[in-house]
Scaffold this motif. Structure first.
Motif, PDB file in Angstrom:
ATOM      1  N   LEU A  89      10.376   4.238  -0.604  1.00 14.86           N
ATOM      2  CA  LEU A  89      11.117   5.038  -1.174  1.00 14.86           C
ATOM      3  C   LEU A  89      12.363   4.229  -2.140  1.00 14.86           C
ATOM      4  N   ASN A  90      12.654   2.957  -1.637  1.00 17.13           N
ATOM      5  CA  ASN A  90      13.708   2.437  -2.120  1.00 17.13           C
ATOM      6  C   ASN A  90      13.276   1.449  -3.342  1.00 17.13           C
ATOM      7  N   GLN A  91      12.152   1.355  -3.800  1.00 15.00           N
ATOM      8  CA  GLN A  91      11.569   0.551  -4.819  1.00 15.00           C
ATOM      9  C   GLN A  91      12.120   1.121  -6.317  1.00 15.00           C
ATOM     10  N   TYR A  92      12.243   0.340  -7.105  1.00 16.57           N
ATOM     11  CA  TYR A  92      12.750   0.715  -8.436  1.00 16.57           C
ATOM     12  C   TYR A  92      11.850   1.393  -9.055  1.00 16.57           C
ATOM     13  N   PHE A  93      12.435   2.442  -9.659  1.00 14.52           N
ATOM     14  CA  PHE A  93      11.087   3.132 -10.508  1.00 14.52           C
ATOM     15  C   PHE A  93      11.847   3.837 -11.848  1.00 14.52           C
ATOM     16  N   GLU A  94      11.465   3.398 -13.023  1.00 12.79           N
ATOM     17  CA  GLU A  94      12.034   3.780 -14.210  1.00 12.79           C
ATOM     18  C   GLU A  94      13.554   3.160 -14.184  1.00 12.79           C
ATOM     19  N   ASP A  95      14.626   4.112 -14.195  1.00 12.13           N
ATOM     20  CA  ASP A  95      15.869   3.665 -14.346  1.00 12.13           C
ATOM     21  C   ASP A  95      16.718   3.892 -12.860  1.00 12.13           C
ATOM     22  N   ILE A 151      15.830   4.470  -8.268  1.00 13.93           N
ATOM     23  CA  ILE A 151      15.192   4.215  -7.247  1.00 13.93           C
ATOM     24  C   ILE A 151      14.210   5.453  -7.004  1.00 13.93           C
ATOM     25  N   LEU A 152      13.098   5.383  -6.385  1.00 14.16           N
ATOM     26  CA  LEU A 152      12.252   6.380  -6.171  1.00 14.16           C
ATOM     27  C   LEU A 152      12.884   7.397  -5.287  1.00 14.16           C
ATOM     28  N   LYS A 153      13.436   7.230  -4.294  1.00 16.45           N
ATOM     29  CA  LYS A 153      14.219   8.355  -3.609  1.00 16.45           C
ATOM     30  C   LYS A 153      15.007   9.176  -4.462  1.00 16.45           C
ATOM     31  N   ASP A 154      15.637   8.664  -5.293  1.00 19.22           N
ATOM     32  CA  ASP A 154      16.551   9.680  -6.370  1.00 19.22           C
ATOM     33  C   ASP A 154      15.510  10.636  -7.011  1.00 19.22           C
ATOM     34  N   LEU A 155      14.173  10.203  -7.395  1.00 19.69           N
ATOM     35  CA  LEU A 155      13.471  11.078  -8.021  1.00 19.69           C
ATOM     36  C   LEU A 155      12.684  12.008  -7.069  1.00 19.69           C
ATOM     37  N   TYR A 156      12.543  11.581  -6.060  1.00 27.06           N
ATOM     38  CA  TYR A 156      12.309  12.657  -4.827  1.00 27.06           C
ATOM     39  C   TYR A 156      13.335  13.761  -4.465  1.00 27.06           C
ATOM     40  N   GLN A 157      14.645  13.273  -4.492  1.00 30.08           N
ATOM     41  CA  GLN A 157      15.514  14.475  -4.215  1.00 30.08           C
ATOM     42  C   GLN A 157      15.699  15.242  -5.516  1.00 30.08           C
ATOM     43  N   CYS A 191       0.856  -1.266  -0.086  1.00 25.26           N
ATOM     44  CA  CYS A 191       0.011  -0.101   0.005  1.00 25.26           C
ATOM     45  C   CYS A 191       0.893   1.116   0.043  1.00 25.26           C
ATOM     46  N   PHE A 192       1.805   1.370   0.917  1.00 30.44           N
ATOM     47  CA  PHE A 192       2.798   2.339   0.977  1.00 30.44           C
ATOM     48  C   PHE A 192       3.574   2.543  -0.430  1.00 30.44           C
ATOM     49  N   ASN A 193       3.978   1.301  -1.325  1.00 34.52           N
ATOM     50  CA  ASN A 193       4.646   1.348  -2.386  1.00 34.52           C
ATOM     51  C   ASN A 193       3.777   2.172  -3.339  1.00 34.52           C
ATOM     52  N   GLY A 194       2.507   1.815  -3.280  1.00 36.16           N
ATOM     53  CA  GLY A 194       1.576   2.309  -4.502  1.00 36.16           C
ATOM     54  C   GLY A 194       1.173   3.892  -4.150  1.00 36.16           C
ATOM     55  N   ALA A 195       1.121   4.221  -2.855  1.00 32.77           N
ATOM     56  CA  ALA A 195       0.721   5.448  -2.417  1.00 32.77           C
ATOM     57  C   ALA A 195       2.035   6.485  -2.933  1.00 32.77           C
ATOM     58  N   PHE A 196       3.207   6.051  -2.750  1.00 34.74           N
ATOM     59  CA  PHE A 196       4.399   6.706  -2.899  1.00 34.74           C
ATOM     60  C   PHE A 196       4.721   6.939  -4.397  1.00 34.74           C
ATOM     61  N   VAL A 197       4.436   5.886  -5.394  1.00 37.44           N
ATOM     62  CA  VAL A 197       4.719   5.863  -6.515  1.00 37.44           C
ATOM     63  C   VAL A 197       3.651   6.412  -7.753  1.00 37.44           C
ATOM     64  N   ASP A 198       2.540   6.313  -7.314  1.00 33.65           N
ATOM     65  CA  ASP A 198       1.461   6.456  -8.223  1.00 33.65           C
ATOM     66  C   ASP A 198       1.155   7.683  -8.616  1.00 33.65           C
ATOM     67  N   GLY A 199       1.006   8.143  -9.817  1.00 35.56           N
ATOM     68  CA  GLY A 199       1.101   9.394 -10.517  1.00 35.56           C
ATOM     69  C   GLY A 199       2.382  10.211 -11.004  1.00 35.56           C
ATOM     70  N   PHE A 200       3.556   9.368 -10.892  1.00 33.00           N
ATOM     71  CA  PHE A 200       4.701  10.129 -11.326  1.00 33.00           C
ATOM     72  C   PHE A 200       5.258   9.484 -12.694  1.00 33.00           C
ATOM     73  N   GLU A 201       4.445   8.624 -13.452  1.00 30.78           N
ATOM     74  CA  GLU A 201       4.911   8.283 -14.499  1.00 30.78           C
ATOM     75  C   GLU A 201       4.517   9.190 -15.726  1.00 30.78           C
ATOM     76  N   ASN A 202       5.038   9.182 -16.812  1.00 28.80           N
ATOM     77  CA  ASN A 202       4.939  10.036 -17.827  1.00 28.80           C
ATOM     78  C   ASN A 202       5.449  11.556 -17.580  1.00 28.80           C
ATOM     79  N   ASN A 203       6.529  11.583 -16.704  1.00 29.73           N
ATOM     80  CA  ASN A 203       6.797  12.919 -16.411  1.00 29.73           C
ATOM     81  C   ASN A 203       5.867  13.837 -15.658  1.00 29.73           C
ATOM     82  N   GLN A 204       4.846  13.104 -14.930  1.00 27.43           N
ATOM     83  CA  GLN A 204       4.060  13.700 -14.106  1.00 27.43           C
ATOM     84  C   GLN A 204       4.595  13.810 -12.819  1.00 27.43           C
ATOM     85  N   ILE A 205       4.105  14.660 -11.994  1.00 27.52           N
ATOM     86  CA  ILE A 205       4.520  15.155 -10.461  1.00 27.52           C
ATOM     87  C   ILE A 205       3.404  14.933  -9.630  1.00 27.52           C
TER      88      ILE A 205
END
Length: 152
Positions: A93-99, A101-107, A20-34
Motif C-alpha cells: 500500500l506504500n508503493q508509488y502509483f502514478e503520482d 502512493i497506492l494507499k491514497d488511491l485506496y482511501q 507478489c503482494f505489490n502486484g496483487a494490490f496494484v494490478d488492474g488500477f491503471e487507466n482509471n480502472q478499479i
C-alpha cells in the motif's frame, strides 16, 4: 467450504514475497480502472491447492486475501503460513502509483478491508524448495508484463 475453480489467482512462492503482494494490490488500477472495491484477509485457514499436471510444485497455503468487486470475488491471493501479512500489505500500500502512493488511491476510492481468523492448524506445511512462481494472466497486457519481468 467454497471450491474456487476459476479466478485471478496470485500464489506466494516464498515467505514474505512482497513483490507478489505489490502486484496483487496494484494490478488492474491503471487507466482509471478499479480492479476491486474491497478485500478480506483470511488468516490461519487451509488452502488446499490441486494442479494438473501433478508435478507442478505449489505447496498448500494457510492464509488468503480475497478481493471483491460488487461483492463478487475477482482475485484470490494464497499466502504461506509464515508470511508477515501485515508487513507485506503495508509495503504494497506504500508503493508509488502514478503520482502518489497506492494507499491514497485506496482511501480516495473507499476500498475497505476486513480480517477473519479461522484459527485452523495447517493441514500440510511442507516446504518445497523449488516452488514455481505462478499467477493468472487473464489480460494480454498482464501476460506481456509478466513475460517482460514487469509484474507490477
Amino acid at each position: 467450504m467454497n471450491i474456487i475453480r476459476t479466478i485471478d489467482l496470485w500464489t506466494e512462492q516464498r515467505d514474505n514475497h512482497y513483490e507478489c503482494f505489490n502486484g496483487a494490490f496494484v494490478d488492474g488500477f491503471e487507466n482509471n480502472q478499479i480492479a476491486f472495491d474491497k478485500y478480506k484477509i483470511v488468516k490461519n485457514c487451509n488452502c488446499i491447492i490441486t494442479v494438473k499436471p501433478e508435478d507442478i510444485n505449489i505447496r498448500n497455503k494457510h492464509n488468503t486475501i480475497i478481493f471483491y468487486k460488487n461483492d463478487i470475488p475477482v482475485r484470490l491471493m494464497v499466502i504461506n503460513s509464515n508470511t508477515n501479512i501485515d508487513k507485506c500489505i503495508d509495503i504494497a500500500l506504500n508503493q508509488y502509483f502514478e503520482d502518489s502512493i497506492l494507499k491514497d488511491l485506496y482511501q480516495k476510492l473507499n476500498i475497505k478491508s476486513s480480517i477473519i481468523d479461522m484459527n485452523e492448524e495447517p493441514i500440510n506445511d511442507n516446504v518445497i524448495d523449488d516452488e514455481i512462481d505462478t499467477g493468472s494472466c487473464d489480460r494480454w497486457n498482464l501476460l506481456y508484463n509478466m513475460l517482460q519481468g514487469l509484474y507490477t
